[in-house]
Design a protein around this motif. Sequence first.
Motif, PDB file in Angstrom:
ATOM      1  N   LYS A 199       8.281  16.949   8.416  1.00 24.71           N
ATOM      2  CA  LYS A 199       8.434  15.527   8.737  1.00 24.71           C
ATOM      3  C   LYS A 199       8.882  14.677   7.546  1.00 24.71           C
ATOM      4  N   LYS A 200       8.927  15.286   6.356  1.00 23.03           N
ATOM      5  CA  LYS A 200       9.341  14.568   5.145  1.00 23.03           C
ATOM      6  C   LYS A 200       8.457  13.345   4.879  1.00 23.03           C
ATOM      7  N   LYS A 201       7.157  13.492   5.155  1.00 25.22           N
ATOM      8  CA  LYS A 201       6.216  12.402   4.916  1.00 25.22           C
ATOM      9  C   LYS A 201       5.017  12.936   4.126  1.00 25.22           C
ATOM     10  N   PRO A 202       5.231  13.276   2.865  1.00 19.60           N
ATOM     11  CA  PRO A 202       4.124  13.844   2.078  1.00 19.60           C
ATOM     12  C   PRO A 202       2.947  12.891   1.935  1.00 19.60           C
ATOM     13  N   GLU A 203       3.212  11.580   2.024  1.00 21.79           N
ATOM     14  CA  GLU A 203       2.111  10.628   1.906  1.00 21.79           C
ATOM     15  C   GLU A 203       1.147  10.754   3.090  1.00 21.79           C
ATOM     16  N   ILE A 204       1.665  11.100   4.279  1.00 17.26           N
ATOM     17  CA  ILE A 204       0.800  11.315   5.449  1.00 17.26           C
ATOM     18  C   ILE A 204       0.003  12.602   5.276  1.00 17.26           C
ATOM     19  N   ALA A 205       0.642  13.619   4.711  1.00 17.93           N
ATOM     20  CA  ALA A 205      -0.079  14.867   4.426  1.00 17.93           C
ATOM     21  C   ALA A 205      -1.234  14.598   3.466  1.00 17.93           C
ATOM     22  N   ASP A 206      -0.970  13.848   2.388  1.00 22.33           N
ATOM     23  CA  ASP A 206      -2.026  13.545   1.415  1.00 22.33           C
ATOM     24  C   ASP A 206      -3.156  12.745   2.049  1.00 22.33           C
ATOM     25  N   LEU A 207      -2.797  11.820   2.941  1.00 21.78           N
ATOM     26  CA  LEU A 207      -3.798  10.989   3.600  1.00 21.78           C
ATOM     27  C   LEU A 207      -4.752  11.844   4.432  1.00 21.78           C
ATOM     28  N   ASN A 208      -4.200  12.745   5.222  1.00 16.41           N
ATOM     29  CA  ASN A 208      -5.023  13.603   6.074  1.00 16.41           C
ATOM     30  C   ASN A 208      -5.848  14.588   5.254  1.00 16.41           C
ATOM     31  N   ILE A 209      -5.258  15.100   4.186  1.00 14.52           N
ATOM     32  CA  ILE A 209      -5.988  16.042   3.332  1.00 14.52           C
ATOM     33  C   ILE A 209      -7.169  15.354   2.658  1.00 14.52           C
ATOM     34  N   SER A 210      -6.963  14.113   2.235  1.00 13.50           N
ATOM     35  CA  SER A 210      -8.065  13.356   1.630  1.00 13.50           C
ATOM     36  C   SER A 210      -9.203  13.148   2.621  1.00 13.50           C
TER      37      SER A 210
ATOM     38  N   LYS B  32      -3.648   1.535  10.661  1.00 12.71           N
ATOM     39  CA  LYS B  32      -3.296   2.413  11.772  1.00 12.71           C
ATOM     40  C   LYS B  32      -3.187   3.862  11.312  1.00 12.71           C
ATOM     41  N   ASP B  33      -2.502   4.065  10.187  1.00  9.18           N
ATOM     42  CA  ASP B  33      -2.370   5.426   9.655  1.00  9.18           C
ATOM     43  C   ASP B  33      -3.717   5.970   9.203  1.00  9.18           C
ATOM     44  N   VAL B  34      -4.529   5.116   8.613  1.00 10.81           N
ATOM     45  CA  VAL B  34      -5.844   5.550   8.138  1.00 10.81           C
ATOM     46  C   VAL B  34      -6.728   5.969   9.310  1.00 10.81           C
ATOM     47  N   ASP B  35      -6.748   5.175  10.372  1.00 12.25           N
ATOM     48  CA  ASP B  35      -7.604   5.492  11.523  1.00 12.25           C
ATOM     49  C   ASP B  35      -7.182   6.783  12.214  1.00 12.25           C
ATOM     50  N   ARG B  36      -5.924   7.143  12.097  1.00 15.83           N
ATOM     51  CA  ARG B  36      -5.472   8.405  12.699  1.00 15.83           C
ATOM     52  C   ARG B  36      -6.033   9.625  11.982  1.00 15.83           C
ATOM     53  N   CYS B  37      -6.674   9.417  10.845  1.00 13.14           N
ATOM     54  CA  CYS B  37      -7.214  10.539  10.071  1.00 13.14           C
ATOM     55  C   CYS B  37      -8.668  10.844  10.402  1.00 13.14           C
ATOM     56  N   ARG B  38      -9.247  10.120  11.361  1.00 10.66           N
ATOM     57  CA  ARG B  38     -10.657  10.355  11.687  1.00 10.66           C
ATOM     58  C   ARG B  38     -10.906  11.779  12.163  1.00 10.66           C
ATOM     59  N   ASN B  39      -9.917  12.345  12.856  1.00  8.93           N
ATOM     60  CA  ASN B  39     -10.103  13.722  13.328  1.00  8.93           C
ATOM     61  C   ASN B  39     -10.204  14.700  12.163  1.00  8.93           C
TER      62      ASN B  39
ATOM     63  N   SER C  42     -15.481   6.368  11.597  1.00 10.71           N
ATOM     64  CA  SER C  42     -14.379   5.410  11.419  1.00 10.71           C
ATOM     65  C   SER C  42     -14.528   4.682  10.084  1.00 10.71           C
ATOM     66  N   ARG C  43     -15.726   4.182   9.812  1.00  7.61           N
ATOM     67  CA  ARG C  43     -15.952   3.446   8.565  1.00  7.61           C
ATOM     68  C   ARG C  43     -15.817   4.351   7.353  1.00  7.61           C
ATOM     69  N   LEU C  44     -16.400   5.547   7.426  1.00 12.33           N
ATOM     70  CA  LEU C  44     -16.351   6.452   6.282  1.00 12.33           C
ATOM     71  C   LEU C  44     -14.926   6.921   5.999  1.00 12.33           C
ATOM     72  N   THR C  45     -14.145   7.125   7.052  1.00  8.74           N
ATOM     73  CA  THR C  45     -12.741   7.504   6.845  1.00  8.74           C
ATOM     74  C   THR C  45     -11.994   6.391   6.127  1.00  8.74           C
ATOM     75  N   ARG C  46     -12.195   5.150   6.565  1.00  5.73           N
ATOM     76  CA  ARG C  46     -11.515   4.012   5.922  1.00  5.73           C
ATOM     77  C   ARG C  46     -11.947   3.869   4.465  1.00  5.73           C
ATOM     78  N   GLU C  47     -13.246   4.023   4.225  1.00  6.21           N
ATOM     79  CA  GLU C  47     -13.733   3.887   2.855  1.00  6.21           C
ATOM     80  C   GLU C  47     -13.164   4.978   1.949  1.00  6.21           C
TER      81      GLU C  47
END
Length: 643
Positions: free
Chosen positions: A207-218, A170-177, A155-160
């Motif tokens: 979904k027309k949300k490229p920012e969410i795609a970039d977030l998960n890819i990061s 909320k969006d950041v924490d959804r990327c832990r997986n 959780s911490r490393l994903t946020r960092e």
Amino acid sequence: MPPEAPASGGASIEPTVREQMVVRFCGDSGDGMQLTGGQFTTSSALFGNDIATFPDFPAEIRAPRGTTFGVSGFQVQFASTEIYTPGDMVNAMVAMNPAALKTNLEDVEPGGIVIVNEDEFTKVNLRKCGYDEGYNPLEDDEFLTRYRVFPIPMSRLTRESLTDSGMGAKDVDRCRNMYALGIVSWLFGRSLDPTIDFLNDYFGTQKKKPEIADLNISALKSGYFFGETAELFPVRYEVAPAPQNPGRYRRISGNEATVLGFVTAARKAKKNLVYASYPITPASDLIHGLSRLKHFGVKTFQAEDEIAAVSAAIGAAFAGDFALTGTSGPGLALKSEAVGLAVMYELPMVIIDVQRAGPATGMPTKTEQADLLQAMYGRTSESPVIIVAPAGPADCFDVAVQAFRLAVHAMCPVIFLSDGYIANGAEPWLIPDVEAIPPIEVTHPDVTNNEGGPYLPYVRDPDTLARPWPIPGTPGLEHRVGGLEKQEGTGNVSYDPDNHDHMCRTRAEKVQRAAALIPPLTVRGPESGELLVLGWGGTYGSITTAGDELRKQGLPVATAHLRHLNPFPSNLRAVLDRYETIVIPEINFGQLRTLIRDRFLIDVVGINEMKGRMFRVEELVTKCRAILKERSGQAAAGRKRHA
């Protein structure tokens, strides 16, 4: 923008080569474990491994977060050889919270890898999932000794790693997986490209949300880089590609293959497909899949209840369409009266039953195969239907095509018995040459069969005993249908005792004559000998793997699998007679065993359990060895008495 993709290979650790590995992802039902496991599976399949998966998710739509009731899991076995099951013991597990660890730990092999999100192991979460006050498994020496445990503050490393993204917590924490997936991808040398492509397509394009795609890819790449640079893991693993027949493959689940099989059957008959159903787990994915295929002449109808759904399907069959309805065990019970009506109408249709653990609501997301006797006898009077059952996810395609071929051949309903294990599991599927699939011949009469008199809707084909299938409204072919007994030939209402007896026997006989279209039962292993393990449905993988293992140990064990349960293959009796002992493993208390004993008057040994999961291979190996030892001892004792 996400960081550059990591180069293949990662750190300089020399990988340990394994023939197969079993990995399980588990966490809260909102942690995205199904997506994570699915993407890891896709990467492994594209790498060339043989794969078999087992998704396991809770029945509750949204159980309280952090409780054991809300744990969702996804298990995949990937191998350099042909495999048939998702594996018995887990080699590596990712647990996103204490509840996931508690409910899944017993399946991890001693010495197995356990990766945990240590940020979630708070006093509140430990208490919420039922651990004793003050106990933390990450501080338990016995736990830390038994397994190779890697606590990682995901959780911490994903946020960092996403601090500069500008996105909310909320969006950041959804990327832990995705962070966890990156770690596991590094550990097993999986490419990130398939997952990156998926994220860009799903979030960016659909979904027309490229920012969410970039977030998960990061997050995905950050997890991979962590595995590469943290020097936490002393070992990496390599599983080479598996030999495959030439062709184009895709990963496919049982429900997906079922959808494609029935659409293909309709196209092969040049027919529209009408699917009528009421939502029920684990069959709901069927209407989702079919509703996306309207351009293939598919019509889907969500009815207000199970009875309305099957009745609509009967109407579609009467109108000349390929009619299909789907459900699970409780729904099949509700449909039973209308299925009996279809038997009386003598109309071709298919009823899908994706079996689940019962009775009543039971355990909706757990598997079982306890509807066989309901499918066989669960209607009033003598109401015989054809029953087929796929052996695995990819097999659903072929059996679906066969189901409609049999329905049209015999002019009667067919029940297609899948189960939750097959429906939700996935494996590689060699995409067939559709042109090579034989057409399904359908004939609708357009001239009367009774010159000078009324049309005779129950004049039968002398070979199959099937009646004609006239389209309503065809001039000169007007006829009566209904639930009252029919006079042979005319179809008029009849209360004549001899006619009723004749019609009941005829409806039963035409089902048995459908065996002419059923291929003979084949045997894996010795063609005769001491022990035959016979199965049906989702037990195929466990039985086949157990049989192979027993033969490696030098034991004379053969296996065979039934895809046709009514009628049986015509050579079944001859196959059974070649073996001294017949063993039937079933996820019920002996339903096929009952049918085999009744039909052939032979003794059958059952291996039976109802735990909401498939047999483990080791269980079957151990029990078959015990049966062989017992029978060998009995034979020796008999010889001693007669000496």
